[in-house]
Motif scaffolding. Structure first.
Motif, short mmCIF file in Angstrom:
data_model
loop_
_atom_site.label_atom_id
_atom_site.label_comp_id
_atom_site.label_asym_id
_atom_site.label_seq_id
_atom_site.Cartn_x
_atom_site.Cartn_y
_atom_site.Cartn_z
N GLU A 81 -5.45 9.08 -0.88
CA GLU A 81 -6.39 8.38 -1.85
C GLU A 81 -5.01 8.56 -3.40
O GLU A 81 -4.76 8.67 -3.92
N LYS A 102 1.35 -1.34 -0.03
CA LYS A 102 0.04 -0.52 -0.09
C LYS A 102 1.25 1.59 0.11
O LYS A 102 2.25 1.28 0.49
N ALA A 152 -0.10 6.11 3.79
CA ALA A 152 -1.09 7.91 4.52
C ALA A 152 -0.88 9.02 3.78
O ALA A 152 -1.81 9.36 3.34
N GLU A 153 0.41 9.39 4.06
CA GLU A 153 0.61 10.91 3.76
C GLU A 153 0.08 11.48 1.76
O GLU A 153 -0.15 12.37 1.42
#
Ligand code: ME8
Length: 508
Positions: free
Chosen positions: A151, A144, A147-148
């Protein structure tokens, strides 16, 4: 008109604050430029600012100003730094200038017309928050994206590509056949190693909807030029591409850069030029990176060396001397305050400062400040004179090979030899014996002559000090040439010296 010697620095990102690394590159280029002027060449020395791109666009947005206003606010940080470091650039290009936009568009159109640029679809992972495509490098071990990036979605985008890959074999041959093209040798090997992998074609555009702050493609106004076609082209813009001046300036003799942008300069840039039918630069010289106390410099750690603070505390010459003396062009350097101070006190204040000060003070004391005549020679004098001539003679070759720290080493060998000469000849003892007055005069004349030679050889490195030495010797401010360092006996006897003052006040 003969061709000028043309040297460039990278164009620095306008949104950064200049630090010692930027200062280093520009000072090295300046020393080379001044050395070539000293050798009687016409020199064109260019530095500049890289002003387009997303970072500038975002920073401007955050401040509520236009990107151009933002650039105009940032540019003075750079423009005002260079005089403080005694940089003698002939031009400072900003990529937002109309002259640059015109040249970038002319070259892009030429390549497009020649079929060297094509449109293609690219599909990849795109982060809207970071406004960039992501690759596997950014992906975490869990598959993945961090997060930074917010989307991340699959996105298909049309872009323009430059047919770089077809020139790969030609480039390899060029680098192999021209050993001086990349300096130093180990960087040449590095680039040759890199070129064993396929280069691929170069994406040269971004949709204007995503990146507005760039130069529009002349053949598709919905797109702007992305990074390297804009940035690298600055070197031909400033040389006057498309005008009669171009012949006189181009090709560049040296693009001086940091090692991290070698591939762009020794890979992409020659291919872009070749495709556009423009001669290649003669040399790409990559210098190393500075750390501080063994650590990478960064704003967050707070360990960035500020060149202005150093200049204010120690003077520009001391900074220039240290940066050039500490390492060969190519190696990495580590800034340590104690090391800087050691060189200042030991080499500048003691070796050089004392030599000039005690030599000229003795002329004041023993000869009433009037330069005596050389009358009674000694083999020791011949040896001193021979070393002066050999050092001056070596100068052009050292400069051509970019052996600038070794050149300073040669000059310091001579300075130390001069100090030894003072001790060997002991003018203070000669002064006690009226029968040795003529010999005393000869020794002091030779020392003054040595200081004159030193002032010429050091002029590219520490221009303010070199000029001070000349004023103290009673010489004017007329431009100097290297030839005068190769000649002995140019100082005219029976003339008064200038006012004497210490060159490098000692600091505790
Ligand atoms: O890369 N040590 O600009 P930039 C030594 N705009 N030199 C350093 C350094 C360090 N720690 N940090 C920076 C860009 N430099 C592009 C260039 S050229 C067509 C486009 C120096 O502002 C070094 O010379 O990041 C490096 O190449 C240059 O600053 C990069 O400046």
């Amino acid at each position: 008109m003969p061709k000028q010697f043309y040297i460039t620095t990278p164009i620095y990102y306008v949104n950064d604050r200049p630090h010692i690394g930027h200062a280093y590159c520009t000072i090295v280029a300046d020393v080379i430029a001044r050395a070539h002027r000293l050798m009687g060449e016409e020199v064109f020395f260019l530095t500049g600012l890289d002003e387009h791109g997303q970072k500038v666009q975002q920073a401007a947005q955050a401040k509520g100003v236009t990107p151009q206003q933002f650039c105009d606010e940032m540019a003075p940080h750079w423009e005002q730094l260079w005089p403080k470091l005694l940089i003698s650039n002939n031009d400072l290009i900003r990529t937002t200038q109309p002259r640059h936009k015109h040249v970038v568009q002319t070259i892009l159109q030429k390549l497009y017309d020649a079929g060297e640029i094509y449109a293609s679809e690219y599909e990849g992972w795109y982060s809207t928050r970071a406004e960039q495509f992501l690759t596997e490098k950014e992906m975490g071990p869990d598959g993945k994206f961090p997060a930074e990036y917010g989307e991340v979605t699959r996105l298909k985008e049309k872009n323009y590509f430059f047919k770089m890959s077809k020139y790969q074999d030609w480039l390899i041959a060029h680098i192999r056949d021209n050993p001086g093209f990349v300096h130093p040798d180990y960087r040449r090997n590095e680039i040759l190693g890199f070129l064993q992998k396929p280069l691929g074609d170069l994406c040269i555009s971004r949709p204007a909807t995503r990146l507005a702050w760039g130069i529009p493609l002349p053949f598709d106004a919905d797109y702007v030029t992305y990074v390297w076609f804009d940035a690298l082209t600055n070197y031909v813009t400033a040389a006057g591409y498309g005008t009669p001046a171009f012949e006189q300036n181009w090709p560049a003799d040296i693009h001086l850069i940091g090692k991290e942008i070698l591939l762009f300069h020794a890979g992409y840039w020659p291919i872009m030029l070749k495709a556009a039918g423009i001669p290649l630069p003669k040399q790409i010289a990559a210098h190393g990176w500075w750390t501080r106390d063994g650590q990478k410099m960064s704003k967050s750690v707070g360990n960035v060396v500020d060149p202005v603070a150093i200049v204010e505390a120690w003077g520009a010459d001391a900074l220039r001397y240290y940066l050039l003396r500490e390492l060969p062009v190519g190696s990495d350097g580590d800034w340590a305050d104690t090391n800087f101070e050691r060189r200042y006190n030991g080499e500048l204040a003691n070796d050089l400062g004392n030599l000039v000060n005690r030599s000229l003070s003795m002329i004041n004391r023993y000869c009433k400040g009037i330069l005596p005549q050389p009358a009674v020679p000694d083999p020791l004098d011949d040896e001193l004179r021979a070393l002066a001539a050999a050092t001056a003679k070596r100068f052009p070759d050292r400069v051509a090979k970019l052996e600038l720290n070794q050149l300073l080493g040669d000059i310091w060998d001579f300075i130390r030899r001069c100090n030894q000469y003072v001790d060997q000849c002991a003018p203070w003892a000669l002064a006690k014996d009226p029968a040795k007055a003529a010999r005393l005069g000869t020794v002091l004349y030779n020392l003054a002559e040595s200081c004159r030679v030193i002032s010429i050889l050091l002029a590219p490195f520490i221009p303010t000090t070199a000029a001070k030495i000349r004023l103290q010797l009673g010489l004017g401010e007329a431009p100097i040439v290297l030839i005068e360092a190769q000649l002995w006996g140019m100082l005219v006897s029976n003339r008064p010296l200038g006012e004497i003052a210490p060159l490098f006040p000692k600091k505790q």
